[in-house]
Design a protein around this motif. Structure first.
Motif, short mmCIF file in Angstrom:
data_model
loop_
_atom_site.label_atom_id
_atom_site.label_comp_id
_atom_site.label_asym_id
_atom_site.label_seq_id
_atom_site.Cartn_x
_atom_site.Cartn_y
_atom_site.Cartn_z
N UNK A 1 -5.02 20.81 -33.78
CA UNK A 1 -3.65 21.25 -34.09
C UNK A 1 -3.56 22.78 -34.18
N UNK A 2 -4.57 23.39 -34.77
CA UNK A 2 -4.56 24.85 -34.87
C UNK A 2 -4.75 25.52 -33.51
N UNK B 1 0.42 22.27 -31.98
CA UNK B 1 1.33 21.13 -31.89
C UNK B 1 0.90 20.04 -32.86
N UNK B 2 1.85 19.22 -33.27
CA UNK B 2 1.55 18.11 -34.16
C UNK B 2 1.00 16.96 -33.34
N UNK C 1 -3.94 9.62 -34.50
CA UNK C 1 -4.73 10.21 -33.42
C UNK C 1 -6.20 10.28 -33.81
N UNK C 2 -7.09 9.88 -32.89
CA UNK C 2 -8.54 9.90 -33.06
C UNK C 2 -9.04 8.86 -34.05
N UNK C 3 -8.19 7.94 -34.46
CA UNK C 3 -8.63 6.83 -35.29
C UNK C 3 -9.04 5.66 -34.40
N UNK C 4 -9.79 4.72 -34.97
CA UNK C 4 -10.38 3.65 -34.17
C UNK C 4 -9.33 2.86 -33.40
#
Length: 308
Positions: free
Chosen positions: A236-237, A241-242, A247-250
C-alpha cells in the motif's frame, strides 16, 4: 486473646482469603476476545471455539495432535555456525538466540520428525513462529535438507508446515542462500517421485514464500492465514492505493488459483491422510482407527453354482 489471634483469625483468613489462580489457565482469543480455558484450547488445537480463529501453535503441540497416539521421532539436524557474521543490533546474535531458546524451549525455529498419520508413514517438518518469528536461517535450511534426505531414504512423503516472517537478518546473505538450497532439496523429492505437501499457516511471508513454501505438489492453507512475499502495508505504501478486502489471505489466494485447499486445522489430519495415500498409491484409509476388514469368503456349505 492468644487463642483468637493464633487460631481463629488465621482459620477465618484461610477460608475466605482469595486463592491465587495461575495466569496460564486462560487464554484470550486474538480475534473475538473470548477467554478460553487452556485445556479446552489444547483439545481444540489452539482454535477458538467461539469464532474458529486459528491461533499460533508450536510444532510439538501440532505433531502431538497430528501423529497417531502423539508419537513421533525427531530427526537430528546438522548444526550451522553459531554467529557467522558476528552480527549485533540491540543485542549480540548469540545472546538473542539464547533468549529465544529459553523463552520457547526449542533450540531453533524448525522441528523435523518421522511418524505415522492414520497409519501412513511420513516425514514432517514444522516452523515455530514464536522462535524469532520463524525466520529462515542456516539451521532451517539444514533442517529442510535433512527432512528431504530422510524422506528419500525411507521412501516416505514429506509434509511441511510453514510459518515465518522471512529470512533471518542476523545471518544476512547466508540466510538468503537457503532459498536455492531448499529448492534443491525439494527437487530431490521430485526426482524420487515422492509427494511434497505444504501446509501454509499464519503467517508465511518473505523468502520462505518465495522458495520451499510454494513448491509443493499440493498446497493447503489454514483459514485466514497471511501468505505473501511483501506484506500488505508495504504494498500500500509503494503503490499508494488501498488493497482489496482480504488481500493475501488464504481464501483470497484460493480464489485466484494459488492454493489447492483451505482447511480447518481440526480437519487437516484426515485430509492429509487421504491426499498422501492417494499420491502414494495406497488403499484408502480405514475410518475409526480399525484394521481393514477381510474380504468375506463364501460359506463352503452353501453351493455357489447357478440354479439349474
Amino acid at each position: 486473646m492468644n487463642w483468637i489471634n493464633n487460631y481463629v483469625r488465621p482459620r477465618i483468613n484461610s477460608i475466605f482469603s482469595r486463592r491465587e489462580v495461575p495466569e496460564n489457565l486462560w487464554v484470550k482469543c486474538d480475534e473475538c476476545g473470548t477467554m478460553l480455558f487452556h485445556r479446552e484450547m489444547s483439545d481444540n488445537l489452539n482454535v477458538c471455539s467461539n469464532c474458529d480463529h486459528h491461533m499460533l501453535i508450536t510444532p510439538r503441540d501440532r505433531f502431538l495432535g497430528l501423529f497417531d497416539g502423539g508419537v513421533f521421532n525427531e530427526i537430528s539436524v546438522p548444526e550451522p555456525l553459531a554467529d557467522p557474521l558476528h552480527f549485533r543490533d540491540q543485542k549480540k546474535y548469540p545472546d538473542r538466540m539464547k533468549a529465544a531458546q529459553k523463552s520457547v524451549g526449542e533450540k531453533e525455529a524448525m522441528l523435523v520428525v518421522t511418524g505415522e498419520i492414520g497409519r501412513t508413514l511420513v516425514v514432517a517438518a514444522a516452523q515455530d513462529f514464536s522462535f524469532m518469528a520463524g525466520s529462515m536461517g542456516m539451521y532451517v535450511g539444514n533442517a529442510i535438507i535433512a527432512a528431504a534426505q530422510k524422506a528419500v531414504e525411507l521412501r516416505r512423503p514429506l509434509v511441511l508446515f510453514s510459518a515465518a516472517g522471512g529470512a533471518r537478518m542476523q545471518e544476512g546473505i547466508l540466510s538468503l542462500m537457503q532459498m536455492p538450497r531448499t529448492t534443491v532439496a525439494v527437487q530431490m523429492l521430485k526426482e524420487a517421485n515422492l509427494p511434497y505437501i505444504v501446509v501454509l499457516t499464519h503467517p508465511t511471508t518473505g523468502g520462505v514464500t518465495a522458495s520451499y513454501a510454494m513448491l509443493g505438489d499440493v498446497h493447503i492453507a489454514e483459514p485466514n492465514a497471511l501468505i505473501c512475499f511483501a506484506g500488505p502495508r508495504v504494498i500500500e505504501q509503494t503503490i499508494r492505493e488501498k488493497l482489496p478486502e482480504g488481500f493475501q489471505r488464504a481464501e483470497y489466494l484460493l480464489e485466484h488459483g494459488m492454493l489447492d485447499r483451505v482447511t480447518d486445522r481440526r480437519e487437516l489430519r484426515d485430509e492429509l491422510v487421504s491426499i498422501i495415500r492417494m499420491l502414494m498409491h495406497l488403499p484408502p484409509p480405514v475410518a475409526g482407527e480399525l484394521p481393514a476388514p477381510d474380504v468375506e469368503k463364501p460359506d463352503a456349505s452353501v453351493s455357489t453354482d447357478p440354479a439349474p
